[in-house]
Design a protein around this motif. Sequence first.
Motif, PDB file in Angstrom:
ATOM      1  N   VAL A 164       0.875  -1.178   0.000  1.00 42.86           N
ATOM      2  CA  VAL A 164       0.000   0.000   0.000  1.00 42.86           C
ATOM      3  C   VAL A 164       0.914   1.231   0.000  1.00 42.86           C
ATOM      4  O   VAL A 164       1.014   1.966   0.977  1.00 42.86           O
ATOM      5  CB  VAL A 164      -0.930   0.014   1.235  1.00 42.86           C
ATOM      6  CG1 VAL A 164      -2.005   1.091   1.072  1.00 42.86           C
ATOM      7  CG2 VAL A 164      -1.590  -1.334   1.446  1.00 42.86           C
TER       8      VAL A 164
ATOM      9  N   VAL B  23      -2.736  -5.187   5.381  1.00 40.79           N
ATOM     10  CA  VAL B  23      -3.061  -4.481   4.133  1.00 40.79           C
ATOM     11  C   VAL B  23      -4.550  -4.149   4.104  1.00 40.79           C
ATOM     12  O   VAL B  23      -4.961  -3.043   3.730  1.00 40.79           O
ATOM     13  CB  VAL B  23      -2.667  -5.329   2.903  1.00 40.79           C
ATOM     14  CG1 VAL B  23      -3.262  -4.737   1.626  1.00 40.79           C
ATOM     15  CG2 VAL B  23      -1.155  -5.411   2.777  1.00 40.79           C
ATOM     16  N   ASN B  24      -5.367  -5.113   4.512  1.00 40.96           N
ATOM     17  CA  ASN B  24      -6.814  -4.907   4.544  1.00 40.96           C
ATOM     18  C   ASN B  24      -7.186  -3.805   5.534  1.00 40.96           C
ATOM     19  O   ASN B  24      -8.030  -2.948   5.252  1.00 40.96           O
ATOM     20  CB  ASN B  24      -7.511  -6.210   4.926  1.00 40.96           C
ATOM     21  CG  ASN B  24      -9.005  -6.165   4.657  1.00 40.96           C
ATOM     22  OD1 ASN B  24      -9.456  -5.701   3.617  1.00 40.96           O
ATOM     23  ND2 ASN B  24      -9.797  -6.646   5.610  1.00 40.96           N
TER      24      ASN B  24
ATOM     25  N   SER C   3      -6.246  -0.468   3.933  1.00 41.96           N
ATOM     26  CA  SER C   3      -7.109  -0.151   2.794  1.00 41.96           C
ATOM     27  C   SER C   3      -8.507   0.268   3.239  1.00 41.96           C
ATOM     28  O   SER C   3      -9.092   1.215   2.686  1.00 41.96           O
ATOM     29  CB  SER C   3      -7.196  -1.360   1.858  1.00 41.96           C
ATOM     30  OG  SER C   3      -5.922  -1.710   1.362  1.00 41.96           O
TER      31      SER C   3
ATOM     32  N   GLU D 251      -8.286   3.824   4.843  1.00 39.40           N
ATOM     33  CA  GLU D 251      -7.587   4.848   4.055  1.00 39.40           C
ATOM     34  C   GLU D 251      -8.573   5.889   3.524  1.00 39.40           C
ATOM     35  O   GLU D 251      -8.751   6.055   2.310  1.00 39.40           O
ATOM     36  CB  GLU D 251      -6.813   4.203   2.900  1.00 39.40           C
ATOM     37  CG  GLU D 251      -5.857   5.150   2.196  1.00 39.40           C
ATOM     38  CD  GLU D 251      -5.215   4.542   0.966  1.00 39.40           C
ATOM     39  OE1 GLU D 251      -4.558   5.280   0.233  1.00 39.40           O
ATOM     40  OE2 GLU D 251      -5.358   3.329   0.729  1.00 39.40           O
TER      41      GLU D 251
ATOM     42  N   VAL E 209     -14.462  -1.808  -0.369  1.00 39.05           N
ATOM     43  CA  VAL E 209     -13.471  -1.758   0.711  1.00 39.05           C
ATOM     44  C   VAL E 209     -13.613  -0.477   1.519  1.00 39.05           C
ATOM     45  O   VAL E 209     -13.746  -0.503   2.748  1.00 39.05           O
ATOM     46  CB  VAL E 209     -12.034  -1.883   0.150  1.00 39.05           C
ATOM     47  CG1 VAL E 209     -11.004  -1.734   1.262  1.00 39.05           C
ATOM     48  CG2 VAL E 209     -11.850  -3.233  -0.540  1.00 39.05           C
ATOM     49  N   THR E 210     -13.613   0.682   0.840  1.00 34.92           N
ATOM     50  CA  THR E 210     -13.681   1.952   1.563  1.00 34.92           C
ATOM     51  C   THR E 210     -15.033   2.157   2.230  1.00 34.92           C
ATOM     52  O   THR E 210     -15.140   2.918   3.208  1.00 34.92           O
ATOM     53  CB  THR E 210     -13.397   3.144   0.628  1.00 34.92           C
ATOM     54  OG1 THR E 210     -14.373   3.160  -0.436  1.00 34.92           O
ATOM     55  CG2 THR E 210     -12.009   3.047   0.034  1.00 34.92           C
TER      56      THR E 210
END
Length: 254
Positions: free
Chosen positions: A65, A116-117, A120, A123, A133-134
């Motif tokens: 990322v 990472v998850n 993400s 973020e 995801v977001t």
Amino acid sequence: MLTTLFLCLLVSSVIATEKDSALPKLNNTKDVEAFIDSAEVVVIGFLEGEESHGYKELVAAAKRVSSVPAAICTVKEVWADYNIASDSIALFRKADNHQENIVLSKIKKLETDGLVNFISINELRYITEYNQVTAVGLFNSEVKTHLLFFANRGSKEYLELKERLGALAPEYTGKFLFVLINGAVKSNLKSLNYFGLKPQDLPRVGIYDGDSDMKWLLPEGEISTERVREFCESFLRGELKEVKQAGAEAKTEL
């Protein structure tokens, strides 16, 4: 001589690799504050050292990322300034002045994929593009009101308006999350339909208030900074509560 040269090159390569894999070290509160202020989203490992559980995973996650800067702080006296009591990995973001922590003692097994998850999902930026995801991070935020920018990626207005609204977003830190919804993505059609919109109607701007589950559209016309700012201010003054909502059952707009 060739053997010596080869060994020198090999050692230099190993040193360079180790250096490249190391995270920047933050040695005091001033360093940490400067690092947090350096980007919209950053991650800091508050760890005892590079041998600590979580360090290797953080280095690996930071490479994957790359849009989120990462660093390490091993000075425990600094940790207290950020309510850190034990080894933790913390994400800081400006969009809602939020700090999200992973306390490593509470994690049975920390894996790079999981880290990472975590990054993400959390973020969120001054203007965050909506996706599966977001969405998790957006709806988990304490800021429940979203200023929504509906636009089709690739349209002539897309980049200009994204930049314009992104510049306005810092004025509303802690009040709104600015969210970009790409109308050209099939999975986003549900969001458009919720506001009574179709891809050919875009670009448009709306507000969704998660606390009241109410929604409104800015009237059609130029999407200027002044109009969007006044739209936001109207909501904050409580004026939109008397206005019919956007959507299939309430087509009358502000």
